[in-house]
Scaffold this active site. Structure first.
Site, PDB file in Angstrom:
ATOM      1  N   GLY A 196      37.036  42.060  35.784  1.00  0.00           N
ATOM      2  CA  GLY A 196      38.212  42.440  35.017  1.00  0.00           C
ATOM      3  C   GLY A 196      37.884  42.212  33.556  1.00  0.00           C
ATOM      4  CG  ASN A 246      41.707  31.077  40.790  1.00  0.00           C
ATOM      5  OD1 ASN A 246      42.685  31.723  41.175  1.00  0.00           O
ATOM      6  ND2 ASN A 246      40.786  31.594  39.997  1.00  0.00           N
ATOM      7  CG  ASP A 295      45.184  33.882  33.783  1.00  0.00           C
ATOM      8  OD1 ASP A 295      44.791  32.814  33.294  1.00  0.00           O
ATOM      9  OD2 ASP A 295      44.463  34.602  34.491  1.00  0.00           O
ATOM     10  CG  LEU A 303      33.855  42.105  27.693  1.00  0.00           C
ATOM     11  CD1 LEU A 303      32.674  42.734  26.960  1.00  0.00           C
ATOM     12  CD2 LEU A 303      35.032  43.061  27.752  1.00  0.00           C
ATOM     13  CG  ASN A 359      25.423  36.428  31.461  1.00  0.00           C
ATOM     14  OD1 ASN A 359      24.789  35.512  30.950  1.00  0.00           O
ATOM     15  ND2 ASN A 359      26.398  36.220  32.338  1.00  0.00           N
TER      16      ASN A 359
END
EC number: 2.7.2.1
Length: 401
Positions: A211, A9, A147, A208, A337
Site C-alpha cells: 500500500g 496488528n 492510522d 511506499l 529499498n
C-alpha cells in the site's frame, strides 16, 4: 527487566505481533501468525534473536495464535514484564484524533468506523477481545493507536469531496487517509535530521509499500494526504488502482456487466502493479526487468507508478506555498529499498531544482538512512526507515505506565 509493551496488528486471516521496550526501542519479540481458518495455519517468531515456527492446527485463528504466544513462546520473565498491550487500528473515523485506552465506548467507535474499513476494523476488534482473554490481568491496559489520527488536522478544503455536503454531515463521507502512524514517526525523524523542533518541520512523506500514500506536513501537522475515505484512493499500489475516473465504475457495471463485488475485487485486488504487469504485485519484478525488451509490462508499470508519485509530490510542494520544504522523505518497503523508483519519481521534479545523487541513492537501501540528493539540490530528499511499532509502544506507555 523494564516495562514492556505487546503490540498486536490483527488482520482477518493473520496476526502480527511484537514486544518492545518503549524506553529504548529494543525489540524483544517479533512474529507472524497466518493462514487462519486453513489447514496450514501456522506461526513464526524471533525471540531474542532466535527464530522459531510451529503449526497452529487446522482451522486455527486469533484465539489459538494468542494462546500459543502466551503459553508457548513467552517465558515467565518476559510475560511478567508485559505491562500493556497496544493495538494498531486502521480506521478511527473523525472521532479519534489520538491514541486512547480501550473502553466499551471505544469498541463501539471502532465498530462504527468499520463501514470504512470492513476488512480491517472487525479483525482489530477480534484482536482486542482475544487479548482480553489471553491476558486478563491487562484488560484495562489495552490501548488503540489509529492510522487515521495523524491526518485529522487536515483542513476542510483538503478532506472534503465535492459531493452533496449532506453525505459528509450525515454519513461521514470525507477523506481520512491512512498510514498515519508511519507518517507521524517519519515527520519526527525528518525534524531530527534537519535540526528543527518537530512542531516546526515542513515535509512531504512518501510511505511506499504494497500500500502507498503521500502526506504533506506543515509545522509538524498533516495538512493533506493521498488516501481518502478508504485506502483505495491515491497512488498506484501493489494491487490497488489508486486515483481513477469514478465513471469507470459505471462503465464496468453497465457496459461490461460486472457485479459490484467483481468491481470491488478488480479495483482493490487486481489492479495497481499487478494489473499493469499482469504478472505480480511485487515492485521488485518490475525493477529487475525494467530494461528487458521482452517484458515491456515492467517498464509500463514502473513508469505509471513513479509518474503518479511525482504528481503528488509536486502538488504537495505547491500546497506548502511560501513555507520552506525541509525534506521529501521516502519510507516503507519500496520507499526504503527501491533506488529506481526514487530516481524515476524525482527526475520528474527537476523544475523545482531537485537533483538526485545517483551514488548516494544506490547506497541508501536495506535499512540505511540518508540524504539522496546532491549538495546543491534546491530541496533535500531523504530515506528514513519507519517504525510504526515504536510509536504504538510509546503511545501505549504514555497512557498506561
Amino acid at each position: 527487566m523494564s516495562k514492556l509493551v505487546l503490540i498486536l496488528n490483527c488482520g482477518s486471516s493473520s496476526l502480527k505481533f511484537a514486544i518492545l521496550d518503549p524506553a529504548t526501542g529494543e525489540e524483544k519479540l517479533s512474529g507472524l501468525a497466518e493462514a487462519f481458518f486453513l489447514p496450514e495455519a501456522r506461526i513464526k517468531w524471533k525471540l531474542n534473536g532466535e527464530k522459531g515456527n510451529a503449526d497452529l492446527g487446522a482451522g486455527a485463528a486469533h484465539t489459538e495464535a494468542l494462546n500459543f504466544i502466551a503459553s508457548n513462546i513467552l517465558n515467565d520473565e518476559l510475560k511478567n514484564s508485559i505491562a500493556a498491550i497496544g493495538h494498531r487500528i486502521v480506521h478511527g473515523g473523525e472521532k479519534y484524533t489520538q491514541s486512547v485506552i480501550v473502553t466499551d465506548e471505544v469498541v463501539k467507535g471502532i465498530e462504527d468506523a468499520a463501514q470504512f474499513a470492513p476488512l480491517h476494523n472487525p479483525a482489530h476488534l477480534i484482536g482486542i477481545r482475544e487479548a482480553f482473554k489471553a491476558f486478563p490481568h491487562l484488560k484495562d491496559k489495552n490501548v488503540v493507536v489509529f492510522d487515521t489520527a495523524f491526518h485529522q488536522t487536515m483542513p476542510e478544503e483538503a478532506f472534503l469531496y465535492a459531493l452533496p455536503y449532506s453525505l459528509y454531515k450525515e454519513h461521514g463521507v470525507r477523506r481520512y487517509g491512512a498510514h498515519g502512524t508511519s507518517h507521524y514517526f517519519v515527520s519526527r525523524e525528518v525534524a531530527k535530521y534537519v535540526g528543527k523542533p518537530a512542531d516546526q518541520v515542513n515535509a512531504i512523506i512518501c510511505h511506499l509499500g504494497n500500500g502507498g500514500s503521500v502526506s504533506v506536513v506543515r509545522n509538524g501537522q498533516c495538512i493533506d494526504t493521498s488516501m481518502g475515505l478508504t485506502p483505495l484512493e491515491g497512488l498506484v499500489m501493489g494491487t490497488r488502482c489508486g486515483d481513477i475516473d469514478p465513471a469507470i465504475v459505471f462503465y464496468l457495471y453497465k457496459t461490461l456487466g460486472m457485479s459490484m463485488d467483481q468491481i470491488e475485487e478488480t479495483l482493490v485486488k487486481k489492479s495497481g502493479l499487478l494489473g499493469l504487469t499482469e504478472v505480480t504485485s511485487d515492485c521488485r519484478y518490475a525493477e529487475d526487468n525494467y530494461d528487458d525488451e521482452s517484458k515491456p509490462e515492467t517498464r509500463r508499470a514502473l513508469n505509471v507508478y513513479s509518474y503518479r508519485l511525482a504528481k503528488y509530490i509536486g502538488a504537495y510542494m505547491a500546497v506548502l506555498g511560501d513555507d520552506h520544504l525541509d525534506a521529501i522523505a521516502f519510507t516503507g518497503g519500496i520507499g526504503e529499498n527501491s533506488a529506481h523508483v526514487r530516481e524515476l519519481a524525482l527526475n520528474h521534479l527537476k523544475l523545482f531544482g531537485i537533483k538526485i545523487d545517483n551514488e548516494r541513492n544506490l547506497a541508501t537501501r536495506f535499512g540505511k538512512d540518508g540524504v539522496i540528493t546532491t549538495d546543491d539540490s534546491a530541496f533535500k530528499a531523504i530515506v528514513l526507515p519507519t517504525n510504526e511499532e515504536l510509536v504504538i509502544a510509546q503511545d501505549t506507555a504514555k497512557l498506561c505506565f
